[in-house]
Design an enzyme around this catalytic site. Structure first.
Site, PDB file in Angstrom:
ATOM      1  N   GLU A  88      39.203   3.254 -16.194  1.00  0.00           N
ATOM      2  CA  GLU A  88      37.512   3.517 -17.048  1.00  0.00           C
ATOM      3  C   GLU A  88      36.916   2.370 -17.785  1.00  0.00           C
ATOM      4  OE1 GLU A  88      35.705   5.828 -16.522  1.00  0.00           O
ATOM      5  OE2 GLU A  88      37.818   7.736 -16.427  1.00  0.00           O
ATOM      6  N   GLY A 116      32.514  -9.441 -13.653  1.00  0.00           N
ATOM      7  CA  GLY A 116      31.484  -9.745 -14.577  1.00  0.00           C
ATOM      8  C   GLY A 116      31.551  -8.936 -15.717  1.00  0.00           C
ATOM      9  N   TYR A 152      31.760   7.508 -24.021  1.00  0.00           N
ATOM     10  CA  TYR A 152      32.426   8.102 -21.713  1.00  0.00           C
ATOM     11  C   TYR A 152      34.058   7.732 -22.349  1.00  0.00           C
ATOM     12  CZ  TYR A 152      33.194   7.561 -18.178  1.00  0.00           C
ATOM     13  OH  TYR A 152      34.179   7.016 -16.404  1.00  0.00           O
ATOM     14  N   ASP A 182      27.223   9.352 -18.410  1.00  0.00           N
ATOM     15  CA  ASP A 182      27.687   8.601 -17.953  1.00  0.00           C
ATOM     16  C   ASP A 182      26.644   8.323 -17.789  1.00  0.00           C
ATOM     17  OD1 ASP A 182      28.220  10.128 -15.309  1.00  0.00           O
ATOM     18  OD2 ASP A 182      29.916   8.109 -15.028  1.00  0.00           O
TER      19      ASP A 182
END
Length: 348
Positions: free
Chosen positions: A33, A77, A116, A134
């Site tokens: 996740e 990133g 989330y 999401d």
């Protein structure tokens, strides 16, 4: 309810075979996740596999040094995710004896875990009926129910969370949550969704009203700012260079880079030598320089575009202690720097 039963059936037939779906081991689910946040499955999957290989348990991840974790994360990133991942691993391993919290509220206490992620882990691992919301879920719900409230407004966030909670399958929350996310990723896509073969097409408001392309509604993004980054790639006669750790808070915190000069406007060969920082940096030391990339190199981040130049500077001796060029690839760097190191032909 027609909606959730249809989705869970669709999921049972169409779900992708992904490694973390073979178990309900919380460490694997949490890892997947965090890695997949703001990342497509095809990009994130190799990273997930690399982390499981290098750190098969939460204790292995907790005992790793941050530099190794950031290096393995390089290219994904949003590096704060990696720093939070490492911090949470240490917390679970050292404070909770390696046992992940078993409730939504407990999971929220982990660094880097928000609504989330906590909902996903709690429902998938422990069958707690907490609805995930999401980007995929926003898209599915806004189209199916014809909701035009902007998904990135405070009102929209509350409205969609309330709706998602009301319609979820409370008997099988883990499967339902994965179903609605998978449905958004594979069937109800952002562009050119497969409405003809959609199992919900007879009751989808957006399809009936011709608004599929218009939903979900999103408020305009923050204005993008432009910055000019000039990296100084110093190469001494003894094949050393300067490589600095970014200690200041920001997206590249604790990553390494060449010395940086940030300018308000573009730095050209005509203005390079006369720039005050260049003059003070080298004082009276003789050096030769060239511009590596003559074409504009633009690195696009969410709220800023970095117009980047790499200045190759050859000199007898570095102005301060450096590292061997041969060791550059061992340091965690922003992908912008990593790509340069891969492409540039350093003297051997």
């Amino acid at each position: 309810m027609h909606f959730n039963k249809t989705l869970t059936h669709w999921y049972s037939v169409n779900k992708r075979k992904l490694p973390w779906r073979t178990s309900k081991y919380p460490y694997y689910i949490w890892l997947s996740e965090i890695i997949m946040q703001q990342t497509q499955i095809k990009q994130g999957l190799p990273y997930y596999e690399a982390f499981v290989k290098h750190y098969p348990t939460v204790f292995d991840l907790a005992n790793a040094d941050e530099q190794s974790v950031l290096k393995l994360w390089q290219g994904l990133g949003y590096y704060s995710r990696a720093r939070n991942l490492h911090a949470s691993a240490k917390y679970v391993a050292n404070e909770l004896n390696g046992v992940f919290p078993k409730t939504y509220s407990g999971l929220l206490k982990l660094k880097g875990v928000g609504d989330y992620t906590a909902s996903a882990i709690a429902s998938i691992c422990y069958e707690e009926p907490t609805a995930v919301v999401d980007g995929n879920v926003y898209r599915v719900l806004s189209r199916y129910y014809g909701i035009e409230t902007p998904i990135n407004s405070s009102q929209g966030i509350k409205e969609f969370k309330t709706l998602a909670t009301a319609i979820m399958d409370t008997q099988r929350p883990g499967d339902y949550n994965q179903a609605v996310m998978e449905f958004g990723a594979m069937q109800c896509k952002p562009k050119n969704p497969y409405c003809i073969v959609c199992p919900l097409n007879e009751s989808c408001v957006a399809l009936q009203k011709g608004k599929v392309d218009a939903l979900p509604v999103k408020l305009k993004k923050t204005k993008v700012t432009k910055k000019h980054f000039n990296f100084l790639v110093l190469i001494s006669e003894d094949k050393k260079t300067l490589f600095e750790k970014r200690s200041a808070k920001g997206i590249w915190q604790n990553l390494y880079q060449f010395p940086l000069i940030e300018t308000a406007t573009e730095l050209t060969p005509e203005t390079f030598e006369s720039h005050p920082k260049i003059a003070s940096y080298f004082k009276n030391n003789a050096f030769e320089y060239s511009l590596y990339n003559t074409k504009k190199l633009v690195h696009k981040l969410s709220h800023q575009h970095l117009y980047t130049k790499f200045w190759i500077i050859e000199l007898n001796k570095l102005p301060k202690p450096g590292i061997p060029i041969s060791e550059l690839k061992t340091y965690p760097t922003p992908i912008l720097i990593g790509n340069f190191i891969e492409e540039f032909q350093f003297p051997s």
